[in-house]
Design an enzyme around this catalytic site. Structure first.
Site, PDB file in Angstrom:
ATOM      1  N   ALA A 118       0.840  -1.196   0.000  1.00 54.00           N
ATOM      2  CA  ALA A 118       0.000   0.000   0.000  1.00 54.00           C
ATOM      3  C   ALA A 118       0.869   1.238   0.000  1.00 54.00           C
ATOM      4  O   ALA A 118       2.024   1.208   0.435  1.00 54.00           O
ATOM      5  CB  ALA A 118      -0.922   0.001   1.219  1.00 54.00           C
ATOM      6  N   ASP A 119       0.293   2.328  -0.488  1.00 54.32           N
ATOM      7  CA  ASP A 119       0.955   3.619  -0.418  1.00 54.32           C
ATOM      8  C   ASP A 119      -0.105   4.678  -0.185  1.00 54.32           C
ATOM      9  O   ASP A 119      -1.115   4.725  -0.898  1.00 54.32           O
ATOM     10  CB  ASP A 119       1.718   3.921  -1.709  1.00 54.32           C
ATOM     11  CG  ASP A 119       2.599   5.140  -1.542  1.00 54.32           C
ATOM     12  OD1 ASP A 119       3.577   5.051  -0.778  1.00 54.32           O
ATOM     13  OD2 ASP A 119       2.277   6.190  -2.135  1.00 54.32           O
ATOM     14  N   THR A 120       0.109   5.504   0.825  1.00 53.99           N
ATOM     15  CA  THR A 120      -0.842   6.558   1.165  1.00 53.99           C
ATOM     16  C   THR A 120      -0.212   7.909   0.875  1.00 53.99           C
ATOM     17  O   THR A 120       0.927   8.160   1.261  1.00 53.99           O
ATOM     18  CB  THR A 120      -1.240   6.472   2.656  1.00 53.99           C
ATOM     19  OG1 THR A 120      -1.839   5.198   2.903  1.00 53.99           O
ATOM     20  CG2 THR A 120      -2.232   7.567   3.023  1.00 53.99           C
ATOM     21  N   THR A 130      -5.136   6.232  -0.706  1.00 54.20           N
ATOM     22  CA  THR A 130      -4.329   5.036  -0.475  1.00 54.20           C
ATOM     23  C   THR A 130      -4.492   4.102  -1.654  1.00 54.20           C
ATOM     24  O   THR A 130      -5.611   3.714  -1.996  1.00 54.20           O
ATOM     25  CB  THR A 130      -4.727   4.319   0.831  1.00 54.20           C
ATOM     26  OG1 THR A 130      -4.560   5.226   1.918  1.00 54.20           O
ATOM     27  CG2 THR A 130      -3.856   3.088   1.070  1.00 54.20           C
ATOM     28  N   GLY A 131      -3.368   3.793  -2.283  1.00 53.78           N
ATOM     29  CA  GLY A 131      -3.342   2.778  -3.332  1.00 53.78           C
ATOM     30  C   GLY A 131      -2.963   1.452  -2.689  1.00 53.78           C
ATOM     31  O   GLY A 131      -2.091   1.398  -1.820  1.00 53.78           O
TER      32      GLY A 131
END
Length: 186
Positions: free
Chosen positions: A69-71, A105-106
């Site tokens: 994840a990346d936020t 978020t991805g």
């Protein structure tokens, strides 16, 4: 859900959310370059980086689900990453004060060499923060590992956030509702 999950994140907030979801996981970390092309929208940036993190595992993992994840925090299409230092954190929080910003978020799930990516967006409305509140927060909590320089579950979130449109857990760092549904489909 009986799948084994690898969480590719050192974020204690993401780990706690998975525990609260009663999911079993182990943590495996890999260094990944988090740069991205300039022509992407903020939503595309979050998914791009999450997918890039998953790609680091593609050859090594076959029977487990890799969760990355990346936020990011975005205000007026300006992406606010993690602050470089205290002054940068204070500058970011001043920019967010009294305004609405988006937290994106991805998420990428890698399972059997297939990538399943999605994102979530929450609108966060900060009330006006004084310079003293901002400085005190940065000095005490040192939010240098957080996009936008704040944690919603920390003091600045408790005293400063007036409302949220969207998922609270997305702002924490993992949209658990969407994640659960995506895991069910695998």
């Amino acid at each position: 859900m009986n799948h084994k999950i690898i969480l590719a994140s050192k974020s204690p907030r993401r780990q706690e959310l998975l525990r609260l979801m009663d999911l079993e996981f182990r943590i495996v970390l890999k260094d990944v370059d988090e740069s991205y092309p300039d022509n992407l929208t903020p939503e595309e940036v979050a998914v791009y980086i999450a997918t890039k993190k998953a790609e680091a595992f593609d050859e090594a993992i076959t029977d487990e689900i890799v969760l990355t994840a990346d936020t990011i925090v975005c205000i007026d299409d300006l992406i606010l990453g993690k602050p470089e230092n205290a002054d940068h954190a204070i500058e970011m929080l001043r920019l967010l004060s009294g305004r609405m910003h988006r937290v994106i978020t991805g998420v990428c799930l890698l399972y059997k060499h297939q990538y399943h990516s999605f994102y979530d967006v929450s609108e966060v409305y900060f009330g006006k923060l004084s310079d003293e509140e901002i400085s005190s927060y940065v000095n005490k909590y040192q939010p240098f590992d957080k996009a936008g320089s704040y944690g919603i579950q920390e003091r600045i979130g408790l005293i400063g956030i007036e409302r949220i449109n969207g998922s609270y857990t997305n702002v924490v760092g993992l949209p658990t509702e969407k994640l659960y549904r995506a895991l069910e489909k695998l």
